[in-house]
Design a protein around this motif. Structure first.
Motif, PDB file in Angstrom:
ATOM      1  N   LEU A 150      -2.401   2.910  -6.909  1.00  0.00           N
ATOM      2  CA  LEU A 150      -3.457   1.915  -6.747  1.00  0.00           C
ATOM      3  C   LEU A 150      -4.238   1.730  -8.046  1.00  0.00           C
ATOM      4  CD1 LEU A 150      -4.631   3.075  -3.226  1.00  0.00           C
ATOM      5  CD2 LEU A 150      -3.514   0.911  -3.733  1.00  0.00           C
TER       6      LEU A 150
ATOM      7  N   LEU B 137      -2.987   7.505  -4.885  1.00  0.00           N
ATOM      8  CA  LEU B 137      -4.110   6.955  -5.625  1.00  0.00           C
ATOM      9  C   LEU B 137      -3.658   6.429  -6.969  1.00  0.00           C
ATOM     10  CD1 LEU B 137      -7.072   9.433  -5.194  1.00  0.00           C
ATOM     11  CD2 LEU B 137      -6.951   7.091  -4.382  1.00  0.00           C
TER      12      LEU B 137
ATOM     13  N   GLN C 251       1.083  12.095   8.672  1.00  0.00           N
ATOM     14  CA  GLN C 251      -0.310  11.939   8.280  1.00  0.00           C
ATOM     15  C   GLN C 251      -0.552  10.445   8.093  1.00  0.00           C
ATOM     16  OE1 GLN C 251      -2.409  13.602   4.364  1.00  0.00           O
ATOM     17  NE2 GLN C 251      -1.013  11.893   3.992  1.00  0.00           N
TER      18      GLN C 251
ATOM     19  N   ASP D 100       0.493   5.707  -0.418  1.00  0.00           N
ATOM     20  CA  ASP D 100      -0.480   6.769  -0.201  1.00  0.00           C
ATOM     21  C   ASP D 100      -0.975   7.341  -1.531  1.00  0.00           C
ATOM     22  OD1 ASP D 100      -1.825   8.955   1.155  1.00  0.00           O
ATOM     23  OD2 ASP D 100      -0.128  10.176   0.490  1.00  0.00           O
TER      24      ASP D 100
ATOM     25  N   ARG E  86      -7.270  10.020   4.462  1.00  0.00           N
ATOM     26  CA  ARG E  86      -6.034  10.627   4.961  1.00  0.00           C
ATOM     27  C   ARG E  86      -6.402  11.507   6.139  1.00  0.00           C
ATOM     28  NH1 ARG E  86      -5.111  11.931  -1.030  1.00  0.00           N
ATOM     29  NH2 ARG E  86      -3.603  10.350  -1.721  1.00  0.00           N
TER      30      ARG E  86
ATOM     31  N   ALA F 219     -10.309  10.598  -0.476  1.00  0.00           N
ATOM     32  CA  ALA F 219     -10.135  10.675  -1.918  1.00  0.00           C
ATOM     33  C   ALA F 219     -10.709   9.408  -2.503  1.00  0.00           C
ATOM     34  CB  ALA F 219      -8.662  10.805  -2.260  1.00  0.00           C
TER      35      ALA F 219
ATOM     36  N   SER G 142      -2.583   7.351   6.237  1.00  0.00           N
ATOM     37  CA  SER G 142      -3.396   7.047   5.055  1.00  0.00           C
ATOM     38  C   SER G 142      -3.899   5.623   5.188  1.00  0.00           C
ATOM     39  CB  SER G 142      -2.576   7.141   3.775  1.00  0.00           C
ATOM     40  OG  SER G 142      -2.049   8.431   3.636  1.00  0.00           O
ATOM     41  N   VAL G 143      -5.195   5.445   4.996  1.00  0.00           N
ATOM     42  CA  VAL G 143      -5.796   4.111   5.113  1.00  0.00           C
ATOM     43  C   VAL G 143      -6.512   3.778   3.816  1.00  0.00           C
ATOM     44  CG1 VAL G 143      -7.263   2.608   6.524  1.00  0.00           C
ATOM     45  CG2 VAL G 143      -6.304   4.690   7.523  1.00  0.00           C
TER      46      VAL G 143
ATOM     47  N   PHE H 128       0.815  -1.206   0.000  1.00  0.00           N
ATOM     48  CA  PHE H 128       0.000   0.000   0.000  1.00  0.00           C
ATOM     49  C   PHE H 128       0.851   1.260   0.000  1.00  0.00           C
ATOM     50  CE2 PHE H 128      -2.323   3.127   2.751  1.00  0.00           C
ATOM     51  CZ  PHE H 128      -3.231   3.509   1.786  1.00  0.00           C
TER      52      PHE H 128
ATOM     53  N   LEU I 141      -9.137   6.519  -0.345  1.00  0.00           N
ATOM     54  CA  LEU I 141      -8.077   6.693   0.625  1.00  0.00           C
ATOM     55  C   LEU I 141      -8.563   7.667   1.676  1.00  0.00           C
ATOM     56  CD1 LEU I 141      -4.829   7.174  -1.472  1.00  0.00           C
ATOM     57  CD2 LEU I 141      -5.457   5.251  -0.033  1.00  0.00           C
TER      58      LEU I 141
END
Lengths: 433, 142
Positions: A388, A385, B7, A383, B48, B39, B9-10, A381, B46
């Motif tokens: 992904l 986008l 920060q 951060d 954040r 997002a 992020s998941v 993973f 995501l």
């Protein structure tokens, strides 16, 4: 080569085939005389036991189908009296009515003998502690592995499935050296061990896994080896044959089918025509010595190919390659044959994706759609986008390339798909005709 | 004192209830959100967030199996009035710093802009030189 039964295992191909013919002839006479079902089938096919004059003549005999077992529920296919029967197993019947299989003492002995030879061929013996984490009970996996392991003198832990943290503790505390379970349950155990802070490689003596009852892949073998140090071996068998019976040897190059126990044919599933070595088709099995529930030319529905050249391990019993799916698991998506095992194999080539996936088939208007839901690996993973999205697009691209049919990929949170202790259910088909 | 802030992020599936499940974990951890953004992309999202104690949140979420990481971001105080964003953007642009994404929150009379940039240390330097006030890690606690 260390053998459990050198006399049987060291036979030449000619000796094996001579013995197979003798056993076949005996079995066919016995069934013609004592089995109403086979007698009728052979009459219908216009074949008499006297017509069986070579091993190839087996092709004159009619096929037997899963449906025959269901139609004759519970025990109308059994030969011999109730007094001879010593055990039943019952298959789960995921695709219909359950089927009942029965065993005489000799059937159980042959089953254990087959598993004992198999376990010996992968280097297991009396010094080993074997945890059997297949389900015990009506399913054949638990007891099948259990009696085979006991026969070779290993120490057996009848763990069955469930209570996975406890399974990990047992592996560690009882110095388990080998485990028998489904591939998906092995992955679950490995994941659980990791969560518990136990390294299978460093903190346990587990070095061998005998995995079966559902299809898995060569990539998975490598992944298991790399992440846990465990050598994983494939085992084959179905309840109709007795249960799990045949494994690879240490060569890891196909599963030896003991010729004195079973005769294998590979056929084209559409035409029924016999296929040669290396040609993939449906496996048809004849159990040469089974007493209570005879199995002759049984269409297993399993897709594989055979190899009858001598194995470097020294055995001449033919080998079947890893199953590449089931005739009836085969999904037809927009007219194209898709095996869930192909999807698994393809996903395994992408390191950012986990082992767990689900195929959802649907129909929009007249068009079939396939969605592959797969878990993201936490370690992969980022951060971003865009990373992904790239991962998703890449997975869709490689799936399309290997399946020849477009699939949408949905990335899932790690751990969000159900884990299976028995056979994994990978396919959800929402199409209605 | 560092002006680089962690920060979290998941990775979140774009399905009903998924965000709620994460929010529940955070609530149980008594996490204080300073700012967050969601997002969305093709079927997933995501989350954040800048939170009071990022390391312990990450540890708990990892244990629960979530895909979660931390990243360094900067938090710039800005005037809560027209033109506030322009000044910051100008400073970063002149210094050839690329903004990947950002989100903001307002508290009392001031606004804080959270920015993820390609060169965080240089950003801190040029923004400070231009007279901007940056939040420090210490400001986030309690």
């Amino acid at each position: 080569m260390s053998c459990w039964n050198p006399r049987a295992e060291e036979m030449s191909l000619e000796e094996i085939q001579r013995l197979q013919f003798k056993l076949l002839k005996t079995q066919v006479y016995r069934l013609y005389s004592f089995s109403e079902f086979y007698h009728k089938r052979m009459k219908e096919a216009n074949v008499h036991p006297d017509d069986i004059n070579s091993l190839e003549d087996i092709r004159k005999l009619p096929f037997m189908y899963k449906k025959d077992l269901r139609d004759n529920y519970p025990n109308r296919l059994f030969v011999g009296g109730q007094d001879e029967l010593v055990r039943y197993h019952v298959s789960s019947g995921t695709t219909g009515k359950p089927t009942v299989v029965g065993y005489t003492q000799r059937d159980l002995d042959n089953w254990a003998e087959s598993v004992a030879r198999a376990m010996t061929s992968i280097g297991l013996g009396r010094h080993d502690t074997i945890q059997v984490s297949y389900g015990y009970g009506l399913f054949t996996g638990g007891l099948g592995a259990h009696y085979g392991a006991e026969r070779i003198g290993a120490t057996v832990i009848p763990a069955s499935t469930g209570n996975t943290e406890r399974q990990v503790e047992l592996i560690k505390d009882l110095n388990v050296t080998a485990i028998c379970c489904t591939p998906s349950y092995f992955l679950h155990i490995a994941e659980t061990a990791e969560k518990m802070g136990i390294s299978i490689e460093k903190d346990t003596k587990l070095r061998t896994a005998v995995l079966g009852a559902e299809p898995w892949t060569e990539k998975m073998r490598k992944r298991i080896k790399d992440s846990t140090g465990v050598n994983a071996y494939d085992i084959y068998g179905t309840s109709e044959l007795s249960g799990p019976m045949f494994t690879e040897c240490t060569e890891m190059n196909g599963m030896h089918i003991w010729g004195d126990i079973a005769y294998v044919e590979i056929i084209d599933p559409e035409t029924g025509e016999p296929l040669g070595p290396g040609e993939r088709g449906e496996m048809v099995i004849t159990m040469l010595q089974k007493e209570a529930l005879p199995i002759v030319r049984y269409k297993t529905g399993d897709i594989t190919a055979y190899e009858d050249s001598p194995c470097p391990c020294g055995r001449n019993h033919l080998r079947i390659e890893r199953l590449s799916g089931r005739v009836d698991d085969m999904l037809i998506i927009r007219g194209i044959n898709v095996f869930p095992s192909q999807v698994e194999y393809t996903l395994m080539t992408i390191p950012e994706l986990g082992e767990h996936f689900q195929i959802v088939v649907d129909r929009k208007g007249v068009l079939d759609t396939m969605m592959v839901r797969v878990e993201l690996k936490p370690s992969a993973f980022s951060d971003k986008l865009s990373d992904l999205i790239k991962l998703k697009k890449n997975a869709e691209y490689v799936l399309k390339n290997s399946l020849n049919v477009a699939a949408e990929v949905e990335l899932l949170e790690p751990g969000s798909l159900a884990r299976f202790e028995g056979k994994a259910k990978r396919v959800v088909d929402n199409r209605r005709d | 004192m560092s002006c680089l802030i962690d920060q979290i992020s998941v990775f979140v599936e774009n399905r009903p209830g998924k965000l709620a499940a994460i929010a529940e974990v955070m609530e149980a951890q008594m996490v204080d959100f300073l700012a967050f953004s969601i997002a969305e992309a093709d079927g997933f999202g995501l989350l954040r967030a800048v939170v009071s104690d990022p390391q312990s949140v990450v540890a708990v979420m990892k244990d629960l199996g979530y895909a979660v990481i931390t990243n360094k971001v900067i938090a710039v105080k800005m005037k809560d009035q027209p033109g506030g964003l322009k000044e910051i953007a100008n400073v970063l642009g002149t210094a050839q710093i690329n903004v990947e994404y950002g989100y903001a929150y307002t508290k009392n009379d001031s606004a804080v802009l959270i920015l993820r940039v390609d060169d965080a240390e240089k950003s801190v330097e040029v923004l400070k030189k231009a007279g901007f006030n940056l939040l420090e890690e210490e400001n986030l606690k309690a």
